[in-house]
Design a protein around this motif. Structure first.
Motif: not given
Length: 107
Positions: A8-12, A45
């Protein structure tokens, strides 16, 4: 035991979350997920290998993390490793990889 990997991903950050045992029979899954994350992430990132759900980490798993570290570093993307239990952390300490890799206790 099997290994379950989710991403999954977050903003950074791009997270690669592993749960189960990383050994010779399951390390290909971890390699594949880390390769994809290192390829997809772009600075600033980070790639975060969340091993908080890992109960056993064989030397093949340590090698996969070193390989991912080198690949991410070449791309200018930091790799962070979350280690959730003492038994898994011990492998990093014995091999000296705790000095090479950015190990964390939590997100």
């Amino acid at each position: 035991m099997e290994l379950v990997i989710t991403a999954d991903r977050s903003d950074d950050a791009l997270f690669v979350r592993a749960k189960g045992e990383v050994d010779l029979g399951t390390v290909a899954q971890l390699n594949s997920a880390l390769d994809a994350a290192c390829e997809e992430a772009s600075p600033p990132m980070a790639v975060v290998a969340d091993l908080s759900g890992v109960t056993f980490l064989a030397s093949s798993g340590l090698s996969a993390l070193v390989r991912a570290h080198e690949r991410c570093e070449k791309a200018g993307t930091p790799l962070r490793v979350i280690v959730g239990n003492r038994a898994v952390l011990r492998g990093f300490e014995v091999t000296g990889l705790d000095k090479l890799l950015d190990l964390r206790e939590s997100e």
